[in-house]
Design a protein around this motif. Structure first.
Motif, PDB file in Angstrom:
ATOM      1  N   SER A  63       0.838  -1.193   0.000  1.00  0.00           N
ATOM      2  CA  SER A  63       0.000   0.000   0.000  1.00  0.00           C
ATOM      3  C   SER A  63       0.878   1.250   0.000  1.00  0.00           C
ATOM      4  N   LYS A 114       1.059   2.343  -7.081  1.00  0.00           N
ATOM      5  CA  LYS A 114       0.399   1.547  -8.124  1.00  0.00           C
ATOM      6  C   LYS A 114      -0.755   2.294  -8.797  1.00  0.00           C
ATOM      7  N   THR A 115      -1.655   2.830  -7.977  1.00  0.00           N
ATOM      8  CA  THR A 115      -2.799   3.550  -8.548  1.00  0.00           C
ATOM      9  C   THR A 115      -2.336   4.804  -9.284  1.00  0.00           C
ATOM     10  N   THR A 116      -1.319   5.452  -8.744  1.00  0.00           N
ATOM     11  CA  THR A 116      -0.794   6.649  -9.407  1.00  0.00           C
ATOM     12  C   THR A 116      -0.315   6.303 -10.817  1.00  0.00           C
TER      13      THR A 116
HETATM   14  N1  LIG Z   1      -4.572  12.708  -4.392  1.00  0.00           N
HETATM   15  C1  LIG Z   1      -3.533  12.511  -3.558  1.00  0.00           C
HETATM   16  N2  LIG Z   1      -3.132  13.474  -2.733  1.00  0.00           N
HETATM   17  C2  LIG Z   1      -2.078  13.296  -1.901  1.00  0.00           C
HETATM   18  N3  LIG Z   1      -1.351  12.177  -1.831  1.00  0.00           N
HETATM   19  C3  LIG Z   1      -1.710  11.171  -2.642  1.00  0.00           C
HETATM   20  C4  LIG Z   1      -2.814  11.279  -3.536  1.00  0.00           C
HETATM   21  N4  LIG Z   1      -2.931  10.107  -4.210  1.00  0.00           N
HETATM   22  C5  LIG Z   1      -1.943   9.316  -3.744  1.00  0.00           C
HETATM   23  N5  LIG Z   1      -1.202   9.954  -2.802  1.00  0.00           N
HETATM   24  C6  LIG Z   1      -0.029   9.404  -2.089  1.00  0.00           C
HETATM   25  O1  LIG Z   1       0.882   8.900  -3.053  1.00  0.00           O
HETATM   26  C7  LIG Z   1       1.435   7.663  -2.644  1.00  0.00           C
HETATM   27  C8  LIG Z   1       1.131   6.574  -3.661  1.00  0.00           C
HETATM   28  O2  LIG Z   1      -0.277   6.361  -3.658  1.00  0.00           O
HETATM   29  P1  LIG Z   1      -1.022   5.284  -4.555  1.00  0.00           P
HETATM   30  O3  LIG Z   1      -2.477   5.521  -4.387  1.00  0.00           O
HETATM   31  O4  LIG Z   1      -0.474   5.315  -5.917  1.00  0.00           O
HETATM   32  O5  LIG Z   1      -0.576   3.927  -3.820  1.00  0.00           O
HETATM   33  P2  LIG Z   1      -1.035   2.426  -4.102  1.00  0.00           P
HETATM   34  O6  LIG Z   1       0.190   1.648  -4.376  1.00  0.00           O
HETATM   35  O7  LIG Z   1      -2.120   2.409  -5.103  1.00  0.00           O
HETATM   36  O8  LIG Z   1      -1.598   2.002  -2.671  1.00  0.00           O
HETATM   37  P3  LIG Z   1      -2.862   1.061  -2.302  1.00  0.00           P
HETATM   38  O9  LIG Z   1      -2.386  -0.356  -2.471  1.00  0.00           O
HETATM   39  O10 LIG Z   1      -3.124   1.375  -0.864  1.00  0.00           O
HETATM   40  O11 LIG Z   1      -4.012   1.406  -3.179  1.00  0.00           O
HETATM   41  C9  LIG Z   1       0.860   7.399  -1.255  1.00  0.00           C
HETATM   42  O12 LIG Z   1       1.774   7.829  -0.295  1.00  0.00           O
HETATM   43  C10 LIG Z   1      -0.388   8.231  -1.223  1.00  0.00           C
HETATM   44  O13 LIG Z   1      -0.693   8.632   0.087  1.00  0.00           O
END
Ligand SMILES: Nc1ncnc2c1ncn2[C@@H]1O[C@H](COP(=O)(O)OP(=O)(O)OP(=O)(O)O)[C@@H](O)[C@H]1O
Ligand SMILES: [Mg+2]
Length: 233
Positions: free
Chosen positions: A42, A46-48
């Motif tokens: 987490s 990934k989502t980014t």
């Molecule tokens: N809109 C936003 N504003 C501020 N910080 C963000 C935003 N979106 C993501 N982040 C931060 O960027 C980083 C990467 O986030 P992301 O959502 O890409 O992670 P992820 O790998 O998809 O996690 P998960 O498995 O929990 O979905 C994290 O530290 C998150 O808190």
């Protein structure tokens, strides 16, 4: 030249005084027609990455090339056209329009592109041919996710992006959904990218990108991906 190429992509989020480095120099390639999984803890980014590939979000630095086009230098308008014509999204929590029926949800998406496939046929393919006129609230979680997949596939996109598509589903429904995604990729040559927390699923992918702390930690290629029916987790 790969179908998708990211090079040195940087993305920071600003929250008041605080800067969060979501992506810190991400580079990878994905070939056309591959089923690629993105895994990692987490917050790894990934989502980014998925949102940047889908033109939902932009990056601060680096290059994002998709099918020969540098989408990182697209204007808002170009990005919106790119999204509409090329990308299908499947989200963890379906995002169906609650006051439209299953069929209407899929039709709405199909109406966005010229090369769309028949909404009824797509709902049939996901096993919901008998539920066309049900509203999302009348469908189970797995059925709603199948509507969401039919909606994404009906656009006949070049690129299908799925963020934890089975995260809210029970084991057997999740397995059906993954089977559908794998079959679609194999049969239509669509490039499919799936984010998952579950590393036990990775043998089904052609390519596995592991992310950690905003970076690519590892890339693995499976020469012989396992059919989902043979996966147990
Ligand atoms: N809109 C936003 N504003 C501020 N910080 C963000 C935003 N979106 C993501 N982040 C931060 O960027 C980083 C990467 O986030 P992301 O959502 O890409 O992670 P992820 O790998 O998809 O996690 P998960 O498995 O929990 O979905 C994290 O530290 C998150 O808190
Ligand atoms: Mg995420």
């Amino acid at each position: 030249m790969a179908f998708i190429e990211l090079s040195s992509v940087q993305k920071k989020y600003h929250m008041g005084e605080v800067t969060i480095p979501a992506l810190d120099g991400v580079s990878f390639g994905i070939e056309e027609g591959e089923l690629c999984m993105i895994v990692g803890p987490s917050g790894a980014g990934k989502t980014t990455v998925l949102n940047i590939l889908g033109g939902i979000d932009g990056c601060d630095e680096g290059k994002v090339k998709i099918d020969g086009e540098m989408i990182n230098s697209f204007s808002r308008r170009q990005l919106s056209v790119y999204r509409r014509q090329n990308v299908g999204f499947v989200f963890q929590f379906y995002n169906l329009v609650p006051n439209l029926t299953a069929l209407e949800n899929v039709e709405l998406s199909a109406s966005l592109t010229k090369k769309a496939l028949s909404p009824k046929r797509m709902l049939d393919r996901v096993g919901l041919g008998e539920r066309l006129n049900n509203f999302p609230a009348q469908l189970s979680g797995g059925e709603q996710q199948r509507v969401a997949i039919a909606r994404a596939l009906a656009k006949n996109p070049k690129l299908l992006l799925c963020d934890e598509p089975t995260g809210a589903l029970d084991y057997s429904t999740g397995k059906q959904i993954l089977e559908l995604l794998q079959t679609t990729s194999n049969e239509t040559g669509m490039t499919v990218i799936i984010i998952t927390h579950n590393t036990a699923l990775t043998p089904m992918a052609n390519r596995v990108i592991t992310m950690r702390n905003g970076k690519v930690h590892r890339i693995t290629i499976n020469d012989r991906p396992l059919p989902v029916s043979r996966l147990e987790w």
